[in-house]
Scaffold this active site. Structure first.
Site, PDB file in Angstrom:
ATOM      1  N   ASP A 158       0.926  -1.187  -0.039  1.00 51.26           N
ATOM      2  CA  ASP A 158      -0.179   0.025   0.049  1.00 51.26           C
ATOM      3  C   ASP A 158       0.940   1.369   0.026  1.00 51.26           C
ATOM      4  OD1 ASP A 158      -2.411   1.505   0.122  1.00 51.26           O
ATOM      5  OD2 ASP A 158      -3.172   0.498   1.685  1.00 51.26           O
ATOM      6  N   ASP A 219     -10.925   2.718  -2.909  1.00 50.69           N
ATOM      7  CA  ASP A 219     -11.178   1.548  -2.335  1.00 50.69           C
ATOM      8  C   ASP A 219     -12.701   1.265  -2.650  1.00 50.69           C
ATOM      9  OD1 ASP A 219      -8.898   1.920  -1.300  1.00 50.69           O
ATOM     10  OD2 ASP A 219      -9.559   1.638   0.762  1.00 50.69           O
TER      11      ASP A 219
HETATM   12  C1  GLA Z   1      -5.960   1.268   1.734  1.00 55.86           C
HETATM   13  C2  GLA Z   1      -6.039   0.101   0.669  1.00 55.86           C
HETATM   14  C3  GLA Z   1      -7.234  -0.731   0.977  1.00 55.86           C
HETATM   15  C4  GLA Z   1      -6.958  -1.260   2.320  1.00 55.86           C
HETATM   16  C5  GLA Z   1      -6.631  -0.292   3.437  1.00 55.86           C
HETATM   17  C6  GLA Z   1      -6.038  -0.873   4.817  1.00 55.86           C
HETATM   18  O1  GLA Z   1      -7.114   2.076   1.997  1.00 55.86           O
HETATM   19  O2  GLA Z   1      -6.472   0.801  -0.368  1.00 55.86           O
HETATM   20  O3  GLA Z   1      -7.251  -1.534   0.185  1.00 55.86           O
HETATM   21  O4  GLA Z   1      -5.786  -2.094   2.362  1.00 55.86           O
HETATM   22  O5  GLA Z   1      -5.790   0.606   2.940  1.00 55.86           O
HETATM   23  O6  GLA Z   1      -5.904   0.179   5.916  1.00 55.86           O
END
Ligand code: GLA
Length: 442
Positions: A158, A219
């Protein structure tokens, strides 16, 4: 009717080079914790649903015992909130001791013993998005080695709490570091999602050389709105994104939320169909212990999976957005087959959409169409044949279309074996196996 310019074959076959780790020649499949279980660390009050080794073992059991693994869902991926708030005395990441008392290596063995693979989550930056220790540039080698030493098979890296410059350095460095461990580790980069997902801020040529997949956009959340927003973004930008996908390198529109709370059965079929067209990773985030039979049937639909996993690995495109709020999506598949998805954005009632394959750019010839969600085959289609599909509001009709062969060529020439054998295709497609059915009956 607004026809988009005819797609040049070149654009569809310009497979650029992929990360040379030999992995993920078709989009990865499996299960990931984030969308459904988030950062629930309250194991005291919610032991079945908190981020702990029990959750991942349970999901591994389900994948192995409920027919998922056979369909290709073979990864169990730990997302954020698995680690301890502190690195160990040697500066290595370590799992939370209460929630992962057996450690990650033991969990990896548990999965490997069941023919599954383990994915883990890291974050290039000072902290993960959930506030756990991140991987700063100086920790990249250490963390790659730690993951490899545990037997991890996949890393989602990430990008919270890092700047552009650090990402520019860090994502390629992690790719090198993973390679240097000698262990094949699939590599998912969230980098583009932090840079707006589009050139010139995002360099997809480079991404394809260093990552197996990448999160381009926001997301996913547990709602049809979210699925539509993601779908729109990916297809509005298809001129840029579609040519970037190829075996070993995939755009990732995020997890499948089928089986949760936000989608109706029709909307669940729509997500499955659109993700198949997009050659998207099929990574579920749901509760496999309590999945409804409808959700399971959609996620284990052999034809939808076969389309997603087509070995040619060409991502599909949106062909049409009609005034009637019907949209048509198309993906070319190996062995001269293709997939079509008719999606309704309407909110009134099933819509009867009239078209023909010729109107969808198909060349003259005879075709058959296997309806992915009803299991029925439509034969005797010529490109010019006008047909009608009835599409439910926020639902899809999805077809696997293949050219009908002439009888003299109808020996077992290995045509369609992939879709038939690997994904337990419904008997109706097998019924049309030309070898066993004389042409007069087709
Ligand atoms: C980000 C990512 C998600 C998830 C969260 C975890 O938002 O895009 O897919 O991994 O972090 O905190």
């Amino acid at each position: 009717m607004k026809l988009l310019p005819v797609i040049s074959l070149l654009a569809l076959t310009s497979a650029t080079s992929a990360l040379d780790n030999g992995l993920m020649r078709t989009p990865p499949m499996g299960w990931m914790s984030w969308e459904r279980f988030r950062c629930n660390i309250d194991c005291e009050n919610d032991p079945k649903n908190c981020i702990s080794e029990n959750l991942f073992r349970d999901m591994a059991d389900r994948l192995a015992e409920d027919g998922w693994k056979e369909m290709g869902y073979d990864h169990v991926m730990i997302d954020d909130c698995w680690s301890s708030m502190l690195r160990d005395k040697d500066g290595r990441l370590q799992p939370d001791p209460q929630r992962f008392p057996g450690g990650i290596a033991k969990l990896a063995r548990y999965l490997h013993d069941r023919g599954l693979k383990l994915g883990i989550y890291g974050d290039l930056g000072t902290h993960t998005c959930g506030g756990y220790p991140g991987t700063t540039l100086d920790k990249i080698d250490t963390d790659a080695q730690t993951f490899a030493s545990w037997g991890v098979d996949f890393l989602k890296l990430d990008g919270c709490y890092s700047n552009e410059e650090e990402q520019q350095k860090g994502y390629p460095l992690m790719s090198k570091a993973l390679n240097a461990t000698g262990r094949p580790i699939g590599y998912s980069c969230s980098w583009p999602a932090y840079r707006g997902g589009l050139p010139p801020s995002v360099n997809y040529t480079l991404l394809g050389e260093i990552c197996n997949l990448w999160r381009n956009y926001d997301d996913i959340q547990d709602s049809w709105d979210s699925v539509q927003d993601i779908t729109d973004w990916f297809f509005d930008n298809q001129e840029i994104l579609q040519p970037e996908a190829a075996p070993g390198r995939w755009n990732d529109p995020d997890m499948l939320i089928i089986g949760n709370f936000g989608l109706s059965v029709d909307q669940s079929r729509s997500q499955m169909a659109l993700w198949a067209i997009m050659a998207a990773p099929l990574i579920m985030s749901n509760n496999l212990r309590t999945l409804s039979s409808e959700a399971r049937a959609i996620l284990q639909n052999g034809a939808a999976i076969a389309i997603n996993q087509d070995p040619m690995g060409v991502q599909g495109r949106r062909l049409l957005q009609e005034r009637s709020q019907i949209e048509v999506y198309w993906r070319p598949l190996s062995q001269s087959a293709s997939a079509l998805v008719f999606l309704s954005r309407r909110q009134d009632m099933p819509y009867r959409y009239h078209t023909s394959l010729a109107k969808l750019n198909y060349t003259a010839g005879s075709y058959e169409a296997y309806d992915v969600f009803t299991g029925k085959t439509l034969s005797g289609l010529s490109a010019a044949t006008e047909f009608t599909v009835s599409i439910n509001p926020s639902g899809v009709v999805m077809w696997y279309v293949y050219p009908k062969m002439h009888y003299k060529h109808q020996q077992d020439d290995g045509r369609y074996p992939y879709i038939r054998q690997k994904y337990r295709m419904s008997s109706s497609l097998r019924f049309h196996n030309p070898r066993v059915v004389p042409p007069s009956l087709l």
